[in-house]
Write a protein that holds these residues in place. Structure first.
Motif, short mmCIF file in Angstrom:
data_model
loop_
_atom_site.label_atom_id
_atom_site.label_comp_id
_atom_site.label_asym_id
_atom_site.label_seq_id
_atom_site.Cartn_x
_atom_site.Cartn_y
_atom_site.Cartn_z
N PHE A 81 0.94 -1.15 0.04
CA PHE A 81 -0.15 -0.06 0.03
C PHE A 81 1.02 1.10 -0.14
CE2 PHE A 81 -2.42 3.31 2.13
CZ PHE A 81 -3.49 3.43 1.45
N ILE A 82 1.88 1.36 0.63
CA ILE A 82 2.73 2.61 0.85
C ILE A 82 3.54 2.48 -0.40
CG2 ILE A 82 4.85 3.17 1.93
CD1 ILE A 82 3.94 2.05 4.54
N LYS A 83 3.91 1.45 -0.97
CA LYS A 83 4.63 1.58 -2.31
C LYS A 83 3.97 2.04 -3.41
CE LYS A 83 7.79 -2.04 -1.84
NZ LYS A 83 8.36 -3.58 -2.33
N LYS A 84 2.44 1.88 -3.41
CA LYS A 84 1.66 2.28 -4.18
C LYS A 84 1.17 3.82 -4.12
CE LYS A 84 -1.04 -1.82 -5.10
NZ LYS A 84 -2.40 -2.66 -5.07
N GLN A 85 1.18 4.14 -2.91
CA GLN A 85 1.01 5.49 -2.57
C GLN A 85 2.09 6.62 -3.07
OE1 GLN A 85 -0.23 6.39 1.50
NE2 GLN A 85 -2.23 6.21 0.90
N LYS A 86 3.52 6.02 -2.64
CA LYS A 86 4.71 6.80 -3.08
C LYS A 86 4.74 6.72 -4.39
CE LYS A 86 7.77 5.73 0.75
NZ LYS A 86 9.10 5.28 1.37
N ALA A 87 4.27 5.90 -5.25
CA ALA A 87 4.47 5.67 -6.82
C ALA A 87 3.16 6.64 -7.26
CB ALA A 87 4.20 4.29 -7.42
N GLU A 88 2.17 6.80 -6.74
CA GLU A 88 1.17 7.91 -7.06
C GLU A 88 1.59 9.16 -6.99
OE1 GLU A 88 -2.28 9.30 -8.75
OE2 GLU A 88 -1.59 7.11 -8.69
N LEU A 89 2.12 9.32 -5.81
CA LEU A 89 2.66 10.74 -5.36
C LEU A 89 3.77 11.09 -6.39
CD1 LEU A 89 2.70 13.06 -3.54
CD2 LEU A 89 4.51 11.85 -2.00
N LYS A 90 4.52 10.48 -6.78
CA LYS A 90 5.67 10.44 -7.67
C LYS A 90 5.23 10.95 -8.96
CE LYS A 90 10.04 8.52 -9.62
NZ LYS A 90 10.98 7.59 -9.51
N ARG A 91 4.11 10.26 -9.48
CA ARG A 91 3.46 10.53 -10.64
C ARG A 91 2.77 11.66 -10.82
NH1 ARG A 91 -0.12 5.84 -11.21
NH2 ARG A 91 1.04 4.56 -9.83
N ARG A 92 2.17 12.30 -9.77
CA ARG A 92 1.43 13.36 -9.66
C ARG A 92 2.59 14.50 -9.67
NH1 ARG A 92 -1.50 13.75 -4.56
NH2 ARG A 92 -1.57 11.57 -4.23
N LYS A 93 3.61 14.45 -8.96
CA LYS A 93 4.58 15.56 -8.80
C LYS A 93 5.22 15.75 -10.37
CE LYS A 93 6.02 15.66 -4.21
NZ LYS A 93 7.24 15.28 -3.22
#
Length: 86
Positions: free
Chosen positions: A8-20
């Motif tokens: 779950f944390i990995k998915k959130q980090k990946a999503e945050l990175k994509r957004r940035k």
């Protein structure tokens, strides 16, 4: 349970990175879309007598009008005083 949290944390980090990355790309495109005007007129800044910077040129200084007759009289008086002291 830790395995689920890690994913779950990995998915959130990946999503945050994509957004940035997306936001960064959008900002880049906005900068490119703005017209570049590097003309000399846009780069000139004027400084007034108080040190304030402005885009408009300052008004020309007001010159005092002197009476030429009056200034000649002052010169004659000065020369006469100088001769008297010799």
């Amino acid at each position: 349970m830790s395995k689920n949290q890690n994913t779950f944390i990995k998915k959130q980090k990946a999503e945050l990175k994509r957004r940035k990355q997306k936001e960064k790309f959008e900002k880049k495109m906005e900068r490119k879309a703005q017209p570049k005007d590097g003309s000399l007129d846009n780069m000139i800044a004027y400084v007034d007598e108080f040190g304030n910077i402005s885009d408009t040129p300052p008004a020309p200084p007001i010159e005092k009008k002197t009476n030429s007759n009056q200034s000649n009289q002052n010169r004659v008086k000065t020369n006469q005083n100088y001769r008297n002291h010799e």
